[in-house]
Write a protein that holds these residues in place. Sequence first.
Motif, short mmCIF file in Angstrom:
data_model
loop_
_atom_site.label_atom_id
_atom_site.label_comp_id
_atom_site.label_asym_id
_atom_site.label_seq_id
_atom_site.Cartn_x
_atom_site.Cartn_y
_atom_site.Cartn_z
N THR A 288 51.15 -46.75 87.29
CA THR A 288 52.12 -47.24 88.80
C THR A 288 52.87 -46.25 89.31
O THR A 288 53.76 -45.58 89.50
CB THR A 288 52.65 -48.63 88.61
N VAL A 289 52.42 -46.05 90.89
CA VAL A 289 52.89 -44.79 91.44
C VAL A 289 53.33 -45.74 92.44
O VAL A 289 52.88 -46.13 93.67
CB VAL A 289 52.74 -43.78 92.60
N SER A 290 55.12 -45.50 92.86
CA SER A 290 55.88 -46.45 93.92
C SER A 290 56.38 -45.52 94.66
O SER A 290 56.14 -44.02 94.14
CB SER A 290 57.31 -46.58 93.50
N SER A 291 55.95 -45.82 96.29
CA SER A 291 56.56 -44.80 96.61
C SER A 291 58.07 -44.88 97.53
O SER A 291 58.61 -45.22 96.81
CB SER A 291 56.24 -46.02 98.41
N VAL B 251 32.39 -45.13 68.85
CA VAL B 251 33.09 -44.63 69.47
C VAL B 251 34.05 -45.44 69.67
O VAL B 251 34.07 -46.49 70.68
CB VAL B 251 33.16 -43.45 69.90
N GLN B 252 35.44 -45.36 68.76
CA GLN B 252 36.65 -45.69 69.20
C GLN B 252 37.89 -44.78 70.41
O GLN B 252 37.76 -43.75 70.11
CB GLN B 252 37.53 -46.17 68.29
N LEU B 253 37.69 -45.12 72.02
CA LEU B 253 38.79 -44.27 72.48
C LEU B 253 39.97 -45.29 72.38
O LEU B 253 40.10 -46.40 72.67
CB LEU B 253 38.00 -44.64 74.31
N VAL B 254 40.77 -44.42 72.73
CA VAL B 254 42.44 -44.42 72.84
C VAL B 254 43.15 -43.94 74.11
O VAL B 254 43.38 -42.98 73.82
CB VAL B 254 42.81 -44.91 71.71
N GLU B 255 43.35 -44.90 75.19
CA GLU B 255 44.33 -44.28 76.07
C GLU B 255 45.90 -44.45 76.26
O GLU B 255 46.23 -45.08 74.89
CB GLU B 255 43.48 -44.47 77.60
N SER B 256 46.72 -43.09 76.16
CA SER B 256 48.03 -43.50 76.50
C SER B 256 48.79 -42.17 77.77
O SER B 256 47.83 -41.87 78.06
CB SER B 256 48.19 -42.82 75.30
N GLY B 257 49.52 -42.29 77.50
CA GLY B 257 50.45 -41.84 78.59
C GLY B 257 51.02 -42.60 80.01
O GLY B 257 51.33 -41.85 81.28
N GLY B 258 50.21 -43.75 80.34
CA GLY B 258 50.40 -43.92 81.67
C GLY B 258 52.19 -45.04 81.84
O GLY B 258 52.40 -44.42 81.22
N GLY B 259 52.57 -45.31 82.94
CA GLY B 259 53.51 -45.18 83.01
C GLY B 259 54.12 -45.55 84.58
O GLY B 259 52.80 -45.73 85.74
N LEU B 260 54.89 -45.81 84.94
CA LEU B 260 55.73 -46.26 86.36
C LEU B 260 56.27 -44.06 86.71
O LEU B 260 57.24 -44.27 86.24
CB LEU B 260 56.75 -47.09 86.73
N VAL B 261 55.76 -43.76 87.65
CA VAL B 261 56.19 -42.71 88.16
C VAL B 261 56.71 -42.86 90.22
O VAL B 261 55.81 -43.69 90.58
CB VAL B 261 55.57 -41.39 88.39
N GLN B 262 57.35 -42.25 90.73
CA GLN B 262 57.81 -41.87 91.28
C GLN B 262 56.64 -40.94 92.62
O GLN B 262 56.23 -40.18 91.71
CB GLN B 262 59.24 -41.55 92.04
N LYS C 221 50.59 -40.37 94.03
CA LYS C 221 50.62 -41.14 95.78
C LYS C 221 50.39 -42.41 95.48
O LYS C 221 49.91 -43.42 94.21
CB LYS C 221 48.97 -40.71 96.27
N PRO C 222 50.70 -43.36 95.64
CA PRO C 222 50.76 -44.91 96.13
C PRO C 222 49.25 -45.71 95.66
O PRO C 222 49.68 -46.54 94.03
CB PRO C 222 51.68 -45.44 96.26
N GLN C 223 48.63 -44.96 96.09
CA GLN C 223 46.74 -45.38 96.62
C GLN C 223 46.20 -45.02 94.95
O GLN C 223 45.04 -45.62 94.64
CB GLN C 223 46.51 -44.72 97.08
N ASP C 224 47.37 -44.25 94.26
CA ASP C 224 46.47 -43.99 92.41
C ASP C 224 47.16 -45.04 91.59
O ASP C 224 46.27 -44.79 90.56
CB ASP C 224 47.59 -42.68 92.09
#
Length: 123
Positions: free
Chosen positions: A120-123, A2-13, A87-90
Motif C-alpha cells: 500500500t502506497v500512500s500519497s 512448488v510452494q511459494l511464500v511472499e514477504s516484505g509487503g507493507g505500507l509506505v509513503q 507511487k499510489p498506483q502501485d
Amino acid sequence: QVQLVESGGGLVQAGGSLRLSCAASGGTFNVYTMGWFRQAPGKDREFVATISWSGGRRNYRDSVKGRFTISRDNAKNTVYLQMNSLKPQDTAVYYCAAALKWSAEAADDYNYWGQGTQVTVSS
C-alpha cells in the motif's frame, strides 16, 4: 509441487521503497522462470516483472521500468522485487509465480503461485 511464500509487503509513503521476497520450496528452483504479478481491487491481475532461470533475461511492464528491479538467488531459492520511487498506483497485492516456460509474461504461462503480499502506497 512448488510452494511459494511472499514477504516484505507493507505500507509506505509515495516515493519510498520496499523489497519483496519470494521463497520457494518443494522443487528445483533454478529451472523455473520466475515472475511477479499484482492485482489492485476491482482490477485484473497484471504482469510486473519476470526473470529467467539464470537471471540473464529480465522483462518489466512499462510503468515500472527504471523503478523496479527483479533479481534471484538460486542458492537461496529466492526471488526478489526491489521497488523504488513507489507511487499510489502501485498499490496492490503482489504475487510471485513460477513457470516452466522459458519466456513467460502471461499469468496463464505460470504453473505455481504464492498467496500474495499487500503493498500500500500512500500519497
